[in-house]
Motif scaffolding. Sequence first.
Motif, mmCIF file in Angstrom:
data_model
loop_
_atom_site.group_PDB
_atom_site.id
_atom_site.type_symbol
_atom_site.label_atom_id
_atom_site.label_comp_id
_atom_site.label_asym_id
_atom_site.label_seq_id
_atom_site.Cartn_x
_atom_site.Cartn_y
_atom_site.Cartn_z
ATOM 1 N N PHE A 434 0.828 -1.201 0.000
ATOM 2 C CA PHE A 434 0.000 0.000 0.000
ATOM 3 C C PHE A 434 0.866 1.256 0.000
ATOM 4 N N GLN A 435 0.488 2.205 -0.832
ATOM 5 C CA GLN A 435 1.170 3.494 -0.902
ATOM 6 C C GLN A 435 0.169 4.592 -0.545
ATOM 7 N N GLY A 436 0.468 5.370 0.475
ATOM 8 C CA GLY A 436 -0.410 6.464 0.852
ATOM 9 C C GLY A 436 -0.536 7.499 -0.266
ATOM 10 N N ASP A 437 -1.740 8.061 -0.394
ATOM 11 C CA ASP A 437 -1.953 8.996 -1.505
ATOM 12 C C ASP A 437 -2.649 10.276 -1.055
ATOM 13 N N THR A 438 -2.561 10.590 0.224
ATOM 14 C CA THR A 438 -3.240 11.782 0.734
ATOM 15 C C THR A 438 -2.749 13.051 0.035
ATOM 16 N N GLU A 439 -1.445 13.224 -0.057
ATOM 17 C CA GLU A 439 -0.902 14.434 -0.674
ATOM 18 C C GLU A 439 -1.268 14.520 -2.153
ATOM 19 N N GLN A 440 -1.197 13.377 -2.855
ATOM 20 C CA GLN A 440 -1.520 13.385 -4.276
ATOM 21 C C GLN A 440 -2.976 13.772 -4.509
ATOM 22 N N LYS A 441 -3.855 13.302 -3.657
ATOM 23 C CA LYS A 441 -5.272 13.629 -3.817
ATOM 24 C C LYS A 441 -5.514 15.119 -3.579
ATOM 25 N N GLN A 442 -4.853 15.674 -2.584
ATOM 26 C CA GLN A 442 -5.010 17.104 -2.338
ATOM 27 C C GLN A 442 -4.494 17.923 -3.526
ATOM 28 N N GLU A 443 -3.408 17.437 -4.126
ATOM 29 C CA GLU A 443 -2.842 18.156 -5.269
ATOM 30 C C GLU A 443 -3.747 18.055 -6.500
#
Length: 809
Positions: A434-443
């Motif tokens: 699993f790779q976190g994607d919180t920052e990518q989603k905000q961007e």
Amino acid sequence: MITGEGYKDKTPRSRIAAAWGYTRRTGISNSVRAHWASRRGKKVLVGIFVVLLCASLFVVNIIRFSIGLIRGQSLNRILIRSLAIEEENTPVVLLAENESKAAPELAGIDWAAKNIEDKWEQPVVRRLHLNPSDLKDEDLVMPIMYAMGVELQGDHDLDMALCQFDISPYHRNPEQFPMSRDLVGAFCSKNRLKHKLASVHAVDERAGKQLQPTGFIFHESRVGSTLVANMLASVPTNLVYSEPSVPAHVIHLCKNAGCSEETTVRLLRMAILAMGRSHHHDHFFIKFSSSTVVDMDLILKAFPETPWAYIYRDPVEIIVSNFQRGRGGPCIRAKKNAPKAVQDILETDRRGASRVSDEEYCAAHLTMLCQAALEQMELPGSKGHAVAYETLVEDVLRVLVPGHFGVSMNSEETARMTAQSELYSKARTGETVFQGDTEQKQERATQAMQVAAEKYLKEPTERLRLASTLGRSQLEIDATLRAQEARVYERTGSRFFQLPHCPDEPESPPGVPIMDILGNWNMDDTAIPPRHYNTLCRFDYQTEYDKALRYRDAEMPFVVYNIPEFDETVEKWNSEGYLAEALEGGEYTTQVSKDNHFMYYRLSKSLKPAGYIPPTRTERWSYDHWLHEARKSKNLSTDSEHYYFRVSDRDSPIVRQDLTIFTSRESTLFMKEPEMSRGIHCRFGMRSVIAEAHFDASRNMVSLVSGTRRWILAHPRECKHAYLLPTGHPSARHTEVDWSAPDLQKYPDFVNLVANEVLLTPGEVLNVPAWWIHTIENLDINIQCNSRSGDSTVGLKDLKRCGFFSHDK
């Protein structure tokens, strides 16, 4: 295809000529033309086609058969049919490999009850107490009857489609079957088996034990809920349904049929209970689809005592996730036919809702879900808890499962859930980290998404965060207590009937009726039951020292563990040959009893009643001699001779040298008044030895070096129910009642005594306040070392009311 005006009216010869003309135009060879021109050729072509089709189907089935074997699929579907015997009106069941085999037996209604057992094919082999390590066994098979769907029969009953298959692959790799539909697709044939719920309940003992729901999981969608389901499913004792169709189908069918709320709730309860049947599992969880949230009130009315969680996330990230695979996602599926709740949020009608932007509609849909969850969460006595995506894994492991759902996890189960949390939750084709994607989603969030989230979701999200914060502190306390229970369970195999009450300010532990304690576990029985009445608090020496100190100063019993210097002693004394070498050549006090009961006595000229027979005798034995006899205790009856071996710091230097927790000259947790110490005394117990109930006049710290002991303690005020032998008797301070077989006709008030029970394991120290009545059961060969440090006036008044006026030892 040959077509043309007047083609059907031509003569056969003319038709052949027309066919030849067609083939010339299309460039087909003469030989093929000849075949086309003959009826026999047509039949040959059809025959070849049929043969090729059959061969293809045969190859496909061979491939499916091989895949089924590899995955452990149950190839024989179990067909459940119910019949009613007219004479007794009793539901009976026939299980067969297929319908055709069962049909002859189903033809007659006069099927004899005496033949039932002969016809029954047990669907599963019962396997209890599974651990995650069992999943390493590739031969482990866990057959289960799995619910696939339902059909409404009138407005009062349901037919359920069931499928039997081996669920162990799901526990091994939950990420490969992230949804219930994945399991159904992988392991169930198209021939779904229908079985009325009433009949399912009639055969629950054979189809599996009935599990009540342990916990429900609701969510907004795209918030990590599947990861939570996978973490739970990684533990083989957890039966987990991830977004099953059954509950949603029941609600949908009832709405279409116009069922009353009462009927819908009743049918939901029937359906969900039917899902929770298994021979192999101890806990039952359901993660519902996000669309079910709007009807969660019906589910919670069906199961008002079931704790539930609502998982939420930063709304911008959810909206981005819904749109990441193009225009759409769960949040806008109903846009053309918007629910009334969404219309109200958008302040428009159905037509107006269909015209707003997708981003705005998605935000309104998510708001509807949040409002539905908050409405239930803010009800008085709600069992709901909000869980944030940002701390999801930590909350699941530390708060949600142990504290909210009330499931104790051992270290292996926790490790497996932790490992599962590191995998992508929907890796159907294999493991993916699993790779976190919180920052990518905000961007990736567009301005339209951000505006919509701010407009509709800011307020409900803040309410969810507040609910999560307010509920977390108590859940963390509960989780700590569950961790203590898990520690005891890992060591003894026994769980608590209820969690102890351990407030920051010391309170006397709540007592349990003595007959409940003894009824659950007789004193002469050394087999530890699945549950016991632990009511004492356990404190971690490293993190809860101050709290333990407050309890000691308040003269309350408790257990403390994780004591580094004592853990070293435990390891040393349990190492092979250490004690044998240290105690070699010496002879030590050994008490001998005609049975497994030991009672202290003191004889003198003034304390020697006529005809009194001492309950024990004292001999001098070597350690090797005692150990040799103690090892025979597994085969001894309670009526045989038993032996209690004692070594003090006066007998051997290793006692004071190794048990440093009792040797400090300054006041510590273990020695409140070290100047009042009476030395360190170690008692070596063999299986079944019972120290009869009595009280002591000084506070006592009891450490367990090896083995397991069961302690039952009662507050001094319970002396009025304990029938204590009076001052002047050789065994004064001891009870007359045999707690392993209490004579309630002779001692009727004994039933009113309330007490506390605790299992003491290696590395733990029990604080026994002065004047507390206690009895001890040795569950195996064990070593207990204790030291006393001063007395107390707390509880003395209670004993004076029972006729004890001095510090009589």
